[in-house]
Every structure is written in C-alpha cells, then in structure tokens.
Design a protein around this motif. Structure first.
Motif, PDB file in Angstrom:
ATOM      1  N   ALA A  60       0.830  -1.206   0.000  1.00 47.97           N
ATOM      2  CA  ALA A  60       0.000   0.000   0.000  1.00 47.97           C
ATOM      3  C   ALA A  60       0.864   1.255   0.000  1.00 47.97           C
ATOM      4  N   ALA A  61       2.023   1.193   0.662  1.00 44.66           N
ATOM      5  CA  ALA A  61       2.922   2.345   0.699  1.00 44.66           C
ATOM      6  C   ALA A  61       3.458   2.663  -0.691  1.00 44.66           C
ATOM      7  N   ALA A  62       3.807   1.621  -1.452  1.00 43.70           N
ATOM      8  CA  ALA A  62       4.270   1.847  -2.827  1.00 43.70           C
ATOM      9  C   ALA A  62       3.157   2.441  -3.673  1.00 43.70           C
ATOM     10  N   GLY A  63       1.938   1.983  -3.451  1.00 44.72           N
ATOM     11  CA  GLY A  63       0.809   2.549  -4.175  1.00 44.72           C
ATOM     12  C   GLY A  63       0.609   4.019  -3.862  1.00 44.72           C
ATOM     13  N   LEU A  64       0.763   4.373  -2.592  1.00 40.27           N
ATOM     14  CA  LEU A  64       0.624   5.783  -2.190  1.00 40.27           C
ATOM     15  C   LEU A  64       1.710   6.636  -2.841  1.00 40.27           C
ATOM     16  N   ALA A  65       2.945   6.119  -2.863  1.00 38.77           N
ATOM     17  CA  ALA A  65       4.043   6.854  -3.502  1.00 38.77           C
ATOM     18  C   ALA A  65       3.776   7.043  -4.989  1.00 38.77           C
ATOM     19  N   ALA A  66       3.227   6.003  -5.639  1.00 37.95           N
ATOM     20  CA  ALA A  66       2.910   6.103  -7.064  1.00 37.95           C
ATOM     21  C   ALA A  66       1.817   7.133  -7.303  1.00 37.95           C
ATOM     22  N   ALA A  67       0.832   7.184  -6.412  1.00 38.53           N
ATOM     23  CA  ALA A  67      -0.243   8.170  -6.547  1.00 38.53           C
ATOM     24  C   ALA A  67       0.319   9.583  -6.460  1.00 38.53           C
ATOM     25  N   ILE A  68       1.176   9.825  -5.481  1.00 40.31           N
ATOM     26  CA  ILE A  68       1.765  11.156  -5.307  1.00 40.31           C
ATOM     27  C   ILE A  68       2.588  11.544  -6.537  1.00 40.31           C
ATOM     28  N   ALA A  69       3.369  10.575  -7.048  1.00 35.35           N
ATOM     29  CA  ALA A  69       4.184  10.852  -8.235  1.00 35.35           C
ATOM     30  C   ALA A  69       3.303  11.158  -9.442  1.00 35.35           C
ATOM     31  N   ALA A  70       2.224  10.399  -9.609  1.00 35.64           N
ATOM     32  CA  ALA A  70       1.334  10.627 -10.744  1.00 35.64           C
ATOM     33  C   ALA A  70       0.648  11.989 -10.644  1.00 35.64           C
ATOM     34  N   GLY A  71       0.179  12.330  -9.446  1.00 29.50           N
ATOM     35  CA  GLY A  71      -0.471  13.621  -9.265  1.00 29.50           C
ATOM     36  C   GLY A  71       0.469  14.784  -9.513  1.00 29.50           C
ATOM     37  N   ALA A  72       1.688  14.675  -8.977  1.00 27.83           N
ATOM     38  CA  ALA A  72       2.670  15.742  -9.175  1.00 27.83           C
ATOM     39  C   ALA A  72       3.038  15.882 -10.648  1.00 27.83           C
ATOM     40  N   ALA A  73       3.201  14.743 -11.342  1.00 32.65           N
ATOM     41  CA  ALA A  73       3.586  14.787 -12.752  1.00 32.65           C
ATOM     42  C   ALA A  73       2.490  15.405 -13.615  1.00 32.65           C
ATOM     43  N   LEU A  74       1.241  15.040 -13.365  1.00 27.23           N
ATOM     44  CA  LEU A  74       0.142  15.604 -14.141  1.00 27.23           C
ATOM     45  C   LEU A  74       0.022  17.112 -13.941  1.00 27.23           C
ATOM     46  N   SER A  75       0.107  17.537 -12.689  1.00 24.69           N
ATOM     47  CA  SER A  75      -0.007  18.975 -12.410  1.00 24.69           C
ATOM     48  C   SER A  75       1.187  19.743 -12.963  1.00 24.69           C
ATOM     49  N   LEU A  76       2.366  19.134 -12.888  1.00 29.75           N
ATOM     50  CA  LEU A  76       3.544  19.778 -13.462  1.00 29.75           C
ATOM     51  C   LEU A  76       3.395  19.903 -14.975  1.00 29.75           C
ATOM     52  N   GLY A  77       2.842  18.868 -15.606  1.00 32.90           N
ATOM     53  CA  GLY A  77       2.584  18.951 -17.038  1.00 32.90           C
ATOM     54  C   GLY A  77       1.615  20.076 -17.372  1.00 32.90           C
ATOM     55  N   HIS A  78       0.592  20.235 -16.527  1.00 31.50           N
ATOM     56  CA  HIS A  78      -0.358  21.340 -16.706  1.00 31.50           C
ATOM     57  C   HIS A  78       0.364  22.687 -16.608  1.00 31.50           C
ATOM     58  N   ALA A  79       1.252  22.818 -15.617  1.00 34.16           N
ATOM     59  CA  ALA A  79       1.994  24.066 -15.439  1.00 34.16           C
ATOM     60  C   ALA A  79       2.898  24.352 -16.638  1.00 34.16           C
ATOM     61  N   LEU A  80       3.555  23.329 -17.155  1.00 29.06           N
ATOM     62  CA  LEU A  80       4.456  23.528 -18.292  1.00 29.06           C
ATOM     63  C   LEU A  80       3.683  23.923 -19.543  1.00 29.06           C
ATOM     64  N   LEU A  81       2.514  23.319 -19.737  1.00 29.67           N
ATOM     65  CA  LEU A  81       1.694  23.695 -20.886  1.00 29.67           C
ATOM     66  C   LEU A  81       1.258  25.158 -20.795  1.00 29.67           C
ATOM     67  N   VAL A  82       0.906  25.579 -19.587  1.00 34.12           N
ATOM     68  CA  VAL A  82       0.438  26.955 -19.405  1.00 34.12           C
ATOM     69  C   VAL A  82       1.598  27.946 -19.481  1.00 34.12           C
ATOM     70  N   GLU A  83       2.679  27.643 -18.773  1.00 34.28           N
ATOM     71  CA  GLU A  83       3.780  28.598 -18.651  1.00 34.28           C
ATOM     72  C   GLU A  83       4.739  28.577 -19.835  1.00 34.28           C
ATOM     73  N   ARG A  84       5.037  27.400 -20.349  1.00 34.00           N
ATOM     74  CA  ARG A  84       6.021  27.283 -21.424  1.00 34.00           C
ATOM     75  C   ARG A  84       5.389  27.308 -22.813  1.00 34.00           C
ATOM     76  N   ALA A  85       4.285  26.581 -22.960  1.00 34.71           N
ATOM     77  CA  ALA A  85       3.669  26.472 -24.287  1.00 34.71           C
ATOM     78  C   ALA A  85       2.602  27.531 -24.535  1.00 34.71           C
ATOM     79  N   GLY A  86       2.215  28.267 -23.497  1.00 33.91           N
ATOM     80  CA  GLY A  86       1.232  29.323 -23.668  1.00 33.91           C
ATOM     81  C   GLY A  86      -0.195  28.833 -23.862  1.00 33.91           C
ATOM     82  N   VAL A  87      -0.482  27.597 -23.445  1.00 34.77           N
ATOM     83  CA  VAL A  87      -1.840  27.068 -23.555  1.00 34.77           C
ATOM     84  C   VAL A  87      -2.708  27.707 -22.471  1.00 34.77           C
ATOM     85  N   HIS A  88      -3.941  28.045 -22.810  1.00 33.74           N
ATOM     86  CA  HIS A  88      -4.843  28.617 -21.811  1.00 33.74           C
ATOM     87  C   HIS A  88      -5.057  27.612 -20.689  1.00 33.74           C
ATOM     88  N   ALA A  89      -5.056  28.098 -19.448  1.00 30.80           N
ATOM     89  CA  ALA A  89      -5.138  27.207 -18.294  1.00 30.80           C
ATOM     90  C   ALA A  89      -6.427  26.394 -18.273  1.00 30.80           C
TER      91      ALA A  89
END
Length: 300
Positions: A60-89
């Motif tokens: 379960a601990a590995a699953g929790l770590a994977a969830a945190i990594a997935a959430g952080a990666a998705l949100s970071l991708g959202h930030a990069l699209l908005v900040e770097r690529a100029g996509v509307h938020a």
C-alpha cells in the motif's frame, strides 16, 4: 459522544478527506496564479496509480508513492503547458480531465480486462476492527493517508505565510510582473507550486481508492469540481477551504443517513441525494454576491 454521533463524525471525516486534499491542492495552484480545473483528473489518475501499483507490488505504501508521483507529474505537465507552451489554463485543465478519464479506462481494459473496476486491494489496515462508532472513528483517524492529508492541510497556511517559497508563490500569483522584476523566477515557482498541488491532491485520490479497496472507472465523481468550488468560496484560504469540504462531507454523511428514511418515497430520496450539491451552489452564489460588493478584495 453517543455511538450514532461517532459514526456520523467518522463518516464525515472519511468523506471529506478527498475533497479537502483536492481543495488544498487547488489553493496552491490558485495562489501561484495558475487556474487548475484539472483537480478531477488528478484525483482520478492518482487513484488508479495507487491501486495499480499496490496490486502489482502488494504494498500500500508503494501505491501511495505512485499516486503522489502521478499527481505531481500531471499537475507539473499542466503548469508547463500553461507557462512554457502558452496554452490557456482552462483548456489545459479540461484536457487533463479528459486524459485522466479516458486513460484510466484504457488502462483498466489493458491491465485487468475490465472497463469498470480493478481487482480488490487491501490498502492500509490501521486501527481496531468492528463496526462500532468508536472503531470506525479510530480507523479514520489512524489511517496513514488521512494523517498525511491532515498534515498537508495544517502545513499549507504556515508554508504560504512564513516560508520563502510560500512568499514567492504568493508574489507570483498576485503580480507576476512585479515578482519577476524583484528577481523571483516566476515560471519555476509556479511549476514547483503546481507539482506540490498535484501531490497533495493525489493524497485524496489514494484515500478514495484505498477506502473502497479498488479503482472504479470515474470514481472521482465530480469531487475535483466540488473542491474547486470550495477554493472559490474560501477566498483561496486553505483553512476555510478545508472547513468548506468538511461541511460538504457532513452534508453527504447526512444524506447517507437520511436515505433509509426516504427510501419509501422516490422523490424524497432524490431530494436527499441533491442536498450536498444544492448547498454547494448556494455557497457559490453567496461568494459571488460578496465578491460584487463595493470594496471587496482578495484575501491576503
């Protein structure tokens, strides 16, 4: 406290946890100046990641770590699209939600040959067994995911107000041009804040999946949007957002408690199920009315 009251309290805390985690994640994003309507997608993707990894590893601990990594990666991708690529938020957030919804269904089919649910997992086993109110409340309070969520909720106001990173996040959100002129790397700060936002929101996804001991397609069920409403109602204040989610959890727990009494009357049962959502719309209406008042301003 009577046993029924303990059961209601336990149910309220259990239900409110995913909403609160998503809302606190939303506060971090909004404070950094990036609109994040992709909270729904982060909840859904992190819930799937937690179950998939926990099922594959038996941890379960590995699953929790994977969830945190997935959430952080998705949100970071959202930030990069908005900040770097100029996509509307808003466009990026909608794309994130659609990606999570379709992607999790595709992975369910590919990994488990099912379009609806994953195999069952154990999750964390903490606290006493039994169905008494005290046992239920103890399991909620001792759950590692719930404890991590409570820590994130409590730490957020302190981090935003009293740390250098928090001050930079607020500066980037309030006036990016002035912050950049003062030497604040706005893009990097926003990306870091969005990654943290996704990690906190992911705690809610893992809590949701572990509470149900499996992943169901679309199991976020609008929780991310309700959390976004809590962020708006709170005026971007973490404590108020968490309290709004707690109130919504209490209304949903009340709705569950009232369902047996309303089961005989179909219309009454439908009205009872609408109770939390009607309350959310009313709160948003009050927040909008307050924002239109002369002299109204954003929270510091």
């Amino acid at each position: 406290m009577s046993p029924p009251a303990l059961v209601t309290l336990a149910e309220t805390l259990r239900i409110a946890a995913p909403y609160a985690c998503a809302a606190i994640g939303g506060v971090w994003a909004e404070r950094a100046g990036v609109v994040q309507i992709g909270l729904e997608g982060v909840l859904l993707a992190s819930a799937f990641a937690s179950v998939a990894v926990a099922h594959a590893t038996g941890s379960a601990a590995a699953g929790l770590a994977a969830a945190i990594a997935a959430g952080a990666a998705l949100s970071l991708g959202h930030a990069l699209l908005v900040e770097r690529a100029g996509v509307h938020a808003v466009v990026s957030g909608i794309a994130l939600n659609l990606l999570a919804y379709a992607g999790t269904r595709l992975l369910l089919r590919g990994l488990y040959d099912s379009a609806s649910s994953s195999p069952a997992i154990d999750g964390f086993r903490a606290g006493p067994t039994g169905k008494s109110g005290a046992a239920l409340l103890a399991r909620v309070l001792l759950d590692p995911v719930a404890l991590a969520a409570a820590l994130a909720i409590a730490a957020t106001p302190l981090l935003l107000a009293r740390t250098r990173f928090g001050l930079r996040v607020r500066a980037a959100g309030e006036d990016a041009v002035a912050a950049a002129a003062a030497g604040v790397p706005v893009t990097r700060v926003r990306c870091a804040a969005l990654a943290l936002s996704g990690a906190i929101c992911a705690l809610g996804g893992a809590h949701l999946a572990y509470d149900q001991h499996r992943f169901d397609a679309g199991m976020s069920s609008g929780r991310g949007f309700i959390a976004l409403a809590a962020v708006v109602v709170s005026g971007l204040r973490a404590g108020r957002a968490a309290l709004a989610c707690l109130a919504f959890g209490a209304l949903e727990a009340l709705q569950i408690a009232l369902q047996p009494a309303a089961r005989g009357a179909s219309r009454a049962g439908d009205l009872v199920q609408l109770l939390p959502y009607v309350a959310t719309l009313a709160a948003l209406g009050l927040a909008a009315r307050r924002a239109r008042r002369p002299g109204a301003r954003a929270a510091p």
